[in-house]
Design an enzyme around this catalytic site. Sequence first.
Site, mmCIF file in Angstrom:
data_model
loop_
_atom_site.group_PDB
_atom_site.id
_atom_site.type_symbol
_atom_site.label_atom_id
_atom_site.label_comp_id
_atom_site.label_asym_id
_atom_site.label_seq_id
_atom_site.Cartn_x
_atom_site.Cartn_y
_atom_site.Cartn_z
ATOM 1 N N ASN A 10 5.594 111.605 45.034
ATOM 2 C CA ASN A 10 6.379 110.396 44.781
ATOM 3 C C ASN A 10 6.544 109.708 46.128
ATOM 4 O O ASN A 10 7.309 110.162 46.966
ATOM 5 C CB ASN A 10 7.743 110.772 44.181
ATOM 6 C CG ASN A 10 8.665 109.569 44.067
ATOM 7 O OD1 ASN A 10 8.240 108.432 44.241
ATOM 8 N ND2 ASN A 10 9.922 109.825 43.773
ATOM 9 N N LYS A 12 7.869 106.934 46.802
ATOM 10 C CA LYS A 12 9.078 106.104 46.946
ATOM 11 C C LYS A 12 8.691 104.769 47.587
ATOM 12 O O LYS A 12 7.625 104.240 47.296
ATOM 13 C CB LYS A 12 10.142 106.866 47.746
ATOM 14 C CG LYS A 12 10.390 108.247 47.135
ATOM 15 C CD LYS A 12 11.610 108.942 47.652
ATOM 16 C CE LYS A 12 11.736 110.297 46.959
ATOM 17 N NZ LYS A 12 12.941 111.025 47.364
ATOM 18 N N HIS A 95 14.482 108.895 37.918
ATOM 19 C CA HIS A 95 14.689 109.525 39.227
ATOM 20 C C HIS A 95 16.138 109.311 39.649
ATOM 21 O O HIS A 95 16.721 108.262 39.381
ATOM 22 C CB HIS A 95 13.726 108.926 40.262
ATOM 23 C CG HIS A 95 13.691 109.702 41.523
ATOM 24 N ND1 HIS A 95 14.682 109.602 42.472
ATOM 25 C CD2 HIS A 95 12.812 110.637 41.980
ATOM 26 C CE1 HIS A 95 14.405 110.437 43.463
ATOM 27 N NE2 HIS A 95 13.282 111.069 43.193
ATOM 28 N N GLU A 97 17.399 108.541 42.355
ATOM 29 C CA GLU A 97 17.628 107.333 43.172
ATOM 30 C C GLU A 97 17.763 106.104 42.285
ATOM 31 O O GLU A 97 18.553 105.202 42.567
ATOM 32 C CB GLU A 97 16.489 107.176 44.194
ATOM 33 C CG GLU A 97 16.608 108.212 45.306
ATOM 34 C CD GLU A 97 15.292 108.638 45.931
ATOM 35 O OE1 GLU A 97 14.260 107.957 45.741
ATOM 36 O OE2 GLU A 97 15.284 109.686 46.619
ATOM 37 N N GLU A 167 15.186 118.041 39.645
ATOM 38 C CA GLU A 167 15.399 117.686 41.049
ATOM 39 C C GLU A 167 16.895 117.676 41.360
ATOM 40 O O GLU A 167 17.568 116.667 41.102
ATOM 41 C CB GLU A 167 14.830 116.291 41.337
ATOM 42 C CG GLU A 167 13.336 116.167 41.137
ATOM 43 C CD GLU A 167 12.761 115.032 41.980
ATOM 44 O OE1 GLU A 167 11.788 115.300 42.710
ATOM 45 O OE2 GLU A 167 13.275 113.909 41.932
ATOM 46 N N GLY A 173 15.321 115.039 49.928
ATOM 47 C CA GLY A 173 15.282 114.402 51.242
ATOM 48 C C GLY A 173 16.251 115.012 52.250
ATOM 49 O O GLY A 173 16.519 114.422 53.297
ATOM 50 N N SER A 213 12.849 118.527 48.568
ATOM 51 C CA SER A 213 12.449 119.142 49.841
ATOM 52 C C SER A 213 11.352 120.197 49.691
ATOM 53 O O SER A 213 11.326 121.186 50.422
ATOM 54 C CB SER A 213 13.663 119.727 50.577
ATOM 55 O OG SER A 213 14.556 118.692 50.933
HETATM 56 P P1 13P Z 1 11.696 115.022 48.949
HETATM 57 O O1 13P Z 1 10.507 115.882 48.623
HETATM 58 O O2 13P Z 1 11.441 114.052 50.065
HETATM 59 O O3 13P Z 1 12.941 115.819 49.096
HETATM 60 O O4 13P Z 1 11.921 114.089 47.649
HETATM 61 C C1 13P Z 1 11.970 114.682 46.406
HETATM 62 C C2 13P Z 1 11.906 113.632 45.376
HETATM 63 O O5 13P Z 1 12.861 112.884 45.194
HETATM 64 C C3 13P Z 1 10.664 113.494 44.614
HETATM 65 O O6 13P Z 1 10.844 112.650 43.531
#
Ligand code: 13P
Length: 252
Positions: A10, A12, A95, A97, A167, A173, A213
């Site tokens: 992903n 982002k 997601h 976010e 997640e 992150g 992560s």
């Molecule tokens: P990270 O792998 O950067 O922690 O992000 C995870 C994520 O949100 C994947 O959708």
Amino acid sequence: MARKPLIAGNWKMYKTKDDALAFIYAVNVEVPDRDLVESVICAPAIFLRDLVKREGENLRIGAQNMHYAEEGAFTGEISAAMLKSYGVDYVVIGHSERRAYFNETDETVNLKVLTAVKESITPIICVGESLETREEGTTDRFVKAQVIKAYRNLSSEDALKTVIAYEPIWAIGTGRTATPEQANETIQGIRLVIQELYGDDVASQLRILYGGSVNTKNVESLLSMSDIDGALVGGASLDPKSYLTLVRAALK
Ligand code: 13P
């Protein structure tokens, strides 16, 4: 039947066009056979056309969001039919976010899942708890409610066309990964919910990924767990070498 591993990057809101193309050229011929592992990159919408055009035999391209309506006056939005018409095969839905910053709710997640499946796009449905929920000890209840709402009105035949990504928000992150045991335990709980909703067959076939992560160092231990069928990866999916290490780990 064993569940085929799926490793989805992903991206982002990272990369520009040249970075995105350089990535595709670097990984395309290197990704393992699609019969063994599904390798997917979920890219910003503006890159999708260029990436799909260049995807090789074994790599697939996904979107990070879509609207639930078939079409309409929704300025700035993209429909599932638009994605499909460009050859996009996957879409990340719900997601954390998007739930936190863009008003995504369990209801819109459900509508999007229904629309994606109708357009033959595989939804990667994200669920996961906050640190507060984890510390309160109510993770299973919270995640269960998210799953039940996401699958509302979905037939078992259509449920099989979906993928779930667990997640935990506190692991995204932050460099703080859930332990393989923690991730596996929550994912087993999710599988139980699917079993309650759809029975043994669907529960044993539906793929559930872990995200938060994931990196080249922890991926193998996470994927070695009984119920973790792959990973949804942010930061570590941006670099071609790192992404290839992740997809190759799924072969072991
Ligand atoms: P990270 O792998 O950067 O922690 O992000 C995870 C994520 O949100 C994947 O959708």
